[in-house]
Design an enzyme around this catalytic site. Structure first.
Site, PDB file in Angstrom:
ATOM      1  N   GLY A  70      -5.976 -22.041  48.932  1.00 13.12           N
ATOM      2  CA  GLY A  70      -5.160 -21.487  50.846  1.00 13.12           C
ATOM      3  C   GLY A  70      -5.151 -19.934  51.089  1.00 13.12           C
ATOM      4  N   CYS A 275     -16.685 -17.314  34.757  1.00 10.23           N
ATOM      5  CA  CYS A 275     -16.544 -18.232  33.736  1.00 10.23           C
ATOM      6  C   CYS A 275     -18.212 -19.256  34.034  1.00 10.23           C
ATOM      7  CB  CYS A 275     -15.213 -19.014  34.509  1.00 10.23           C
ATOM      8  SG  CYS A 275     -15.209 -19.556  36.104  1.00 10.23           S
ATOM      9  N   CYS A 281     -15.066 -22.474  28.670  1.00 14.39           N
ATOM     10  CA  CYS A 281     -14.108 -21.980  29.802  1.00 14.39           C
ATOM     11  C   CYS A 281     -12.292 -21.439  29.384  1.00 14.39           C
ATOM     12  CB  CYS A 281     -13.928 -22.883  31.116  1.00 14.39           C
ATOM     13  SG  CYS A 281     -15.195 -23.696  31.548  1.00 14.39           S
ATOM     14  N   ASP A 297      -9.458 -23.834  38.807  1.00 19.34           N
ATOM     15  CA  ASP A 297      -9.499 -23.678  39.820  1.00 19.34           C
ATOM     16  C   ASP A 297      -9.788 -25.718  40.737  1.00 19.34           C
ATOM     17  OD1 ASP A 297      -8.710 -22.917  42.361  1.00 19.34           O
ATOM     18  OD2 ASP A 297     -10.902 -22.052  43.056  1.00 19.34           O
ATOM     19  N   CYS A 351     -21.355 -24.337  35.946  1.00 16.43           N
ATOM     20  CA  CYS A 351     -19.169 -24.820  35.906  1.00 16.43           C
ATOM     21  C   CYS A 351     -20.172 -25.721  36.175  1.00 16.43           C
ATOM     22  CB  CYS A 351     -19.326 -24.406  36.961  1.00 16.43           C
ATOM     23  SG  CYS A 351     -17.320 -25.081  37.381  1.00 16.43           S
ATOM     24  N   CYS A 370     -29.751 -28.125  38.299  1.00 20.18           N
ATOM     25  CA  CYS A 370     -30.101 -27.924  36.753  1.00 20.18           C
ATOM     26  C   CYS A 370     -31.774 -27.415  37.174  1.00 20.18           C
ATOM     27  CB  CYS A 370     -30.346 -29.010  35.835  1.00 20.18           C
ATOM     28  SG  CYS A 370     -31.149 -28.313  34.730  1.00 20.18           S
TER      29      CYS A 370
END
Length: 405
Positions: A70, A275, A281, A297, A351, A370
């Site tokens: 937000g 991260c 994580c 998130d 991620c 990748c």
């Protein structure tokens, strides 16, 4: 009883207004999350609970608060003044710092004076020059937002607020890397982050994936359709290589690009500081406005809900079996091709949200980007080796620019 089990800092991104936002960006993965908390905002009691527990759970003398959305500036300035007061009350001798991510359109002189006085680092969401930015970053009526964002940047500069830029790389700007990079350079940006847009969703014909009405998909889910504003792997690789070539010739040590700094950190064996390129994580999470905590998130889905601070402590949730297993899957759920890859040290599978292509065993664990990353790492290898050697010899990595003189 678990007492402060963390040997290094952990982070918990706070969303004081949840998914509420004054804009309606086409590619936003978070707007539909309002269905999970019904548009609630963080009240004063939850704010105090969060701040006290978050500080007391840390075992290091430095505590970083990250306010996100937000659009967090939709929570009034009184709320953030209270946050500063509570941080000072519970600091216990620790150094407290704050960062805040905003689209910049709600910034005023009053906001900027407050941010400057309290030493906030502000992240501005901006996707490049006008035609890049306005392609997907719209008002709720579909209007341009570029001028309002630039007005916000001017206000930050006027009041001496430290800021960096967060840009998404999407179908509108991925094929124009030089124009993109030169815009931020000319803007005087000193810290630049960019993240690739890779979003998948369920078609309207198939409906939604949950009773909460969510249509977007998390990682490790091979279903769904790639959204048209997403980048292609080869586009991502080309973009990174071309931006790197512009940066490495003249801006090393002047304009800090998060991904390039992260890559160098992994090259020398240091913690990368982000991260996505780390081995785990488990040292981060996100708290929604109503106190609900999720693993990440990008994994705010019912199956990744850890609990709520009304019923659990931060330490209980972060150290829970569910969250620790979520953190370990960063490495534990690597695709077979990752385990054999020469560049594994540099990205650690990137991620998990982008892992949704099938591996040879049928699991959806191959990272969609990748091939783009492999292209990038091969391209930057000689420069990274040079900078890594300079760093080990206690010389500035910026010496790499001398190779081009």
């Amino acid at each position: 009883m678990i007492i402060a089990p963390f040997s290094r800092p952990f982070s918990m991104m706070a969303k004081p207004v949840g998914a509420r936002c004054n804009l309606a960006c086409t590619y936003c993965y978070y707007l539909e999350k309002a269905n999970l908390n019904k548009g609630s905002v963080m009240d004063d009691k939850m704010l105090e609970t969060f701040i006290q527990q978050y500080i007391e759970a840390q075992t290091v003398p430095f505590v970083q608060f990250t306010w996100h959305g937000g659009e967090p500036l939709m929570r009034n300035i009184r709320f953030f003044k209270l946050a500063i007061e509570l941080q000072r009350r519970y600091a216990g001798g620790r150094t407290i710092e704050n960062s805040l991510q905003t689209n910049g359109t709600l910034l005023t002189d009053e906001w900027c004076q407050f941010l400057a006085e309290n030493h906030f680092l502000v992240g501005i969401s901006i996707d490049g020059p006008r035609h890049h930015h306005d392609a997907f970053r719209h008002t709720r009526r579909g209007g341009s937002t570029f001028d309002e964002v630039m007005r916000g940047v001017d206000l930050l500069n006027k009041h001496g607020v430290d800021w960096n830029a967060l840009a998404t790389i999407n179908s509108a700007n991925v094929d124009e890397p030089q124009q993109f990079y030169e815009f931020f350079r000319d803007l005087g940006c000193q810290f630049l982050q960019f993240t690739p847009v890779v979003e998948r969703g369920i078609s309207e014909e198939r409906g939604t994936r949950s009773e909460e009405g969510l249509s977007k998909l998390p990682g490790f889910d091979g279903s769904g359709e790639l959204m048209p504003y997403s980048v292609q792997p080869d586009q991502w690789g080309n973009f990174l290589c071309e931006v790197f070539d512009l940066w490495v010739r003249r801006d090393v040590g002047k304009l800090f690009v998060q991904l390039f700094d992260t890559t160098l950190a992994n090259w020398v064996g240091e913690q990368p500081g982000v991260c996505t390129m780390s081995t785990s994580c488990a040292n981060s999470a996100v708290i929604e406005a109503d106190g609900t905590v999720y693993d990440c998130d990008h994994f705010v889905f019912p199956e990744y809900r850890l609990g709520n601070l009304r019923n659990n402590t931060i330490i209980e949730l972060i150290y829970s079996k569910q969250h620790q297993e979520f953190g370990r899957q960063k490495t534990g759920a690597l695709a077979s091709q990752c385990k054999q890859c020469e560049w594994l040290f540099a990205c650690n599978g990137e991620c998990p949200r982008n892992r949704f292509l099938p591996d040879t065993d049928g699991r959806f664990t191959v990272n969609y980007l990748c091939n783009g990353y492999r292209q990038f790492f091969k391209h930057v290898e000689p420069y990274m080796k040079f900078m890594a050697n300079e760093w080990r010899q206690k010389r500035p990595p910026a010496n790499v620019m001398k190779l081009f003189t």
